[in-house]
Write a protein that holds these residues in place. Structure first.
Motif, PDB file in Angstrom:
ATOM      1  N   ILE A  29       0.869  -1.185   0.000  1.00 34.83           N
ATOM      2  CA  ILE A  29       0.000   0.000   0.000  1.00 34.83           C
ATOM      3  C   ILE A  29       0.904   1.232   0.000  1.00 34.83           C
ATOM      4  O   ILE A  29       1.777   1.360   0.865  1.00 34.83           O
ATOM      5  CB  ILE A  29      -0.909   0.032   1.245  1.00 34.83           C
ATOM      6  CG1 ILE A  29      -1.689  -1.277   1.370  1.00 34.83           C
ATOM      7  CG2 ILE A  29      -1.865   1.230   1.178  1.00 34.83           C
ATOM      8  CD1 ILE A  29      -2.479  -1.400   2.663  1.00 34.83           C
ATOM      9  N   ILE A  30       0.689   2.103  -0.976  1.00 34.42           N
ATOM     10  CA  ILE A  30       1.558   3.265  -1.140  1.00 34.42           C
ATOM     11  C   ILE A  30       0.724   4.532  -1.117  1.00 34.42           C
ATOM     12  O   ILE A  30      -0.185   4.685  -1.928  1.00 34.42           O
ATOM     13  CB  ILE A  30       2.257   3.232  -2.515  1.00 34.42           C
ATOM     14  CG1 ILE A  30       2.990   1.920  -2.743  1.00 34.42           C
ATOM     15  CG2 ILE A  30       3.221   4.378  -2.660  1.00 34.42           C
ATOM     16  CD1 ILE A  30       3.461   1.786  -4.180  1.00 34.42           C
ATOM     17  N   ALA A  31       1.027   5.453  -0.203  1.00 36.96           N
ATOM     18  CA  ALA A  31       0.439   6.792  -0.293  1.00 36.96           C
ATOM     19  C   ALA A  31       1.267   7.562  -1.315  1.00 36.96           C
ATOM     20  O   ALA A  31       2.497   7.585  -1.227  1.00 36.96           O
ATOM     21  CB  ALA A  31       0.476   7.493   1.059  1.00 36.96           C
ATOM     22  N   ILE A  32       0.597   8.154  -2.289  1.00 40.14           N
ATOM     23  CA  ILE A  32       1.347   8.775  -3.398  1.00 40.14           C
ATOM     24  C   ILE A  32       0.544   9.941  -3.973  1.00 40.14           C
ATOM     25  O   ILE A  32      -0.683   9.879  -4.052  1.00 40.14           O
ATOM     26  CB  ILE A  32       1.675   7.700  -4.473  1.00 40.14           C
ATOM     27  CG1 ILE A  32       2.598   8.239  -5.553  1.00 40.14           C
ATOM     28  CG2 ILE A  32       0.420   7.084  -5.068  1.00 40.14           C
ATOM     29  CD1 ILE A  32       3.213   7.149  -6.441  1.00 40.14           C
ATOM     30  N   HIS A  33       1.251  11.012  -4.368  1.00 41.27           N
ATOM     31  CA  HIS A  33       0.560  12.181  -4.930  1.00 41.27           C
ATOM     32  C   HIS A  33       0.502  12.154  -6.458  1.00 41.27           C
ATOM     33  O   HIS A  33      -0.373  12.777  -7.046  1.00 41.27           O
ATOM     34  CB  HIS A  33       1.256  13.471  -4.487  1.00 41.27           C
ATOM     35  CG  HIS A  33       0.879  13.879  -3.105  1.00 41.27           C
ATOM     36  ND1 HIS A  33      -0.406  14.208  -2.758  1.00 41.27           N
ATOM     37  CD2 HIS A  33       1.612  13.986  -1.974  1.00 41.27           C
ATOM     38  CE1 HIS A  33      -0.459  14.506  -1.483  1.00 41.27           C
ATOM     39  NE2 HIS A  33       0.759  14.370  -0.977  1.00 41.27           N
ATOM     40  N   ASP A  34       1.477  11.481  -7.083  1.00 41.13           N
ATOM     41  CA  ASP A  34       1.519  11.486  -8.541  1.00 41.13           C
ATOM     42  C   ASP A  34       0.467  10.507  -9.087  1.00 41.13           C
ATOM     43  O   ASP A  34       0.627   9.290  -9.007  1.00 41.13           O
ATOM     44  CB  ASP A  34       2.930  11.093  -9.006  1.00 41.13           C
ATOM     45  CG  ASP A  34       3.085  11.229 -10.517  1.00 41.13           C
ATOM     46  OD1 ASP A  34       2.171  10.808 -11.259  1.00 41.13           O
ATOM     47  OD2 ASP A  34       4.113  11.760 -10.953  1.00 41.13           O
ATOM     48  N   LEU A  35      -0.600  11.053  -9.650  1.00 41.96           N
ATOM     49  CA  LEU A  35      -1.724  10.194 -10.059  1.00 41.96           C
ATOM     50  C   LEU A  35      -1.416   9.406 -11.323  1.00 41.96           C
ATOM     51  O   LEU A  35      -1.981   8.328 -11.529  1.00 41.96           O
ATOM     52  CB  LEU A  35      -2.990  11.037 -10.229  1.00 41.96           C
ATOM     53  CG  LEU A  35      -3.456  11.766  -8.961  1.00 41.96           C
ATOM     54  CD1 LEU A  35      -4.742  12.542  -9.237  1.00 41.96           C
ATOM     55  CD2 LEU A  35      -3.646  10.806  -7.801  1.00 41.96           C
ATOM     56  N   SER A  36      -0.516   9.913 -12.171  1.00 44.95           N
ATOM     57  CA  SER A  36      -0.121   9.127 -13.342  1.00 44.95           C
ATOM     58  C   SER A  36       0.606   7.861 -12.888  1.00 44.95           C
ATOM     59  O   SER A  36       0.366   6.770 -13.408  1.00 44.95           O
ATOM     60  CB  SER A  36       0.794   9.934 -14.267  1.00 44.95           C
ATOM     61  OG  SER A  36       0.100  11.031 -14.798  1.00 44.95           O
TER      62      SER A  36
END
Ligand SMILES: Nc1ncnc2c1ncn2[C@@H]1O[C@H](COP(=O)(O)OP(=O)(O)O)[C@@H](O)[C@H]1O
Ligand SMILES: [Mg+2]
Length: 264
Positions: free
Chosen positions: A190-197
């Motif tokens: 599970i990764i929290a990430i801002h880059d939606l691409s």
């Protein structure tokens, strides 16, 4: 082992940060991306799963209620790598990764050394193996922290913005490698990430949190990501494209003001 979250609420100080977060599922062998604006509660959600903040609700790994596990056992099964890791110990990269292995697995001498060597090689960290942690750049330290997390072999591995300090090459390298690791070792990542691409490209499944710690959507990237939903949740105007022979593209075009107009 499938992780499930039902009716999860967290209050920090007097602030209700997560309110009845429900219906979340992370399957083994899959990458789940946790997305949402700043302050939505992404880090708090991951910390609750790891048992690092108090919560009400149900967090299960298959049939095991995680609240029923002793702290050390929970940490062995479900590992959380925080947003900023502040390791400044006087250890070499090799020693730090070996030590992380020893926190969860009994010593196996040569086998451990070979495992750490292979892992450092995979993450292109071999040239830094003898370097002290204090002498690494932010991005190098972030890759070492990821190696330390994976060597513990948890059943669920949670990484909070693991690519935030990485250059483009290493963002792609680390995410491809996390995806491969999830598949090969059948762990839930599970990764929290801002880059939606990148989220759309590397995740099998998305959890989208909105303001006030509520779940806005869950599902495959195609089910969750649309221009209309990004407008609603992030207050942005964006293009969301799914080209046939290329990775998906989410292009943020403009921030919207509360009336829906473009901010100057
Ligand atoms: N210790 C705390 N006490 C009160 N509120 C907090 C505390 N820590 C975080 N918060 C608040 O909880 C909300 C969610 O924070 P966080 O989980 O870090 O969001 P995200 O990771 O999505 O950016 C924010 O509004 C933040 O200000
Ligand atoms: Mg956060």
């Amino acid at each position: 082992m499938t992780l499930t979250v039902e009716a999860l609420s967290v209050t920090l100080g007097r602030t209700p940060v997560l309110q009845a977060v429900t219906g979340l599922r992370a399957a083994p062998g899959e990458v789940t991306a946790l997305i949402g604006p700043n302050g939505a509660g992404k880090s708090t959600l991951l910390k609750a799963i790891a048992g690092l903040v108090r919560y009400h609700g149900e967090i299960h790994l298959e049939t095991q209620d995680l609240a029923g596990l002793a702290h050390a056992e929970r940490a062995r099964r479900v590992y959380y790598l925080p947003q900023e890791s502040t390791t400044r110990a006087a250890l070499s990269v090799f020693e730090a990764v070996l030590l992380a292995r020893r926190t969860t697995h009994p010593a196996r001498g040569r086998e451990d050394l070979e495992r750490v060597e292979r892992l450092l090689h995979t993450l292109a960290l071999t040239p830094l193996a003898e370097r002290d942690l204090g002498q690494l750049s932010g991005g190098q330290r972030q890759r070492v922290a990821i190696a330390q997390a994976i060597v513990r072999e948890p059943q669920v591995l949670m990484l909070d913005e693991p690519t935030s300090a990485l250059d483009l090459h290493h963002q792609l390298q680390v995410l491809a490698w996390l995806q491969a690791t999830a598949r090969e070792q059948s762990i839930g990542v599970i990764i929290a990430i801002h880059d939606l691409s990148l989220a759309a490209r590397f995740a099998d499944h998305l959890w989208m949190l909105g303001a006030g710690g509520r779940v806005c959507a869950t599902g495959t990237p195609r089910e969750v990501l649309s221009a209309a939903r990004l407008r609603e949740v992030y207050a942005i105007h964006a293009h969301v494209e799914w080209p046939a022979n290329e990775p998906p593209r989410v292009t943020p075009l403009a921030a919207l003001n509360p009336l829906g107009g473009v901010e100057l």
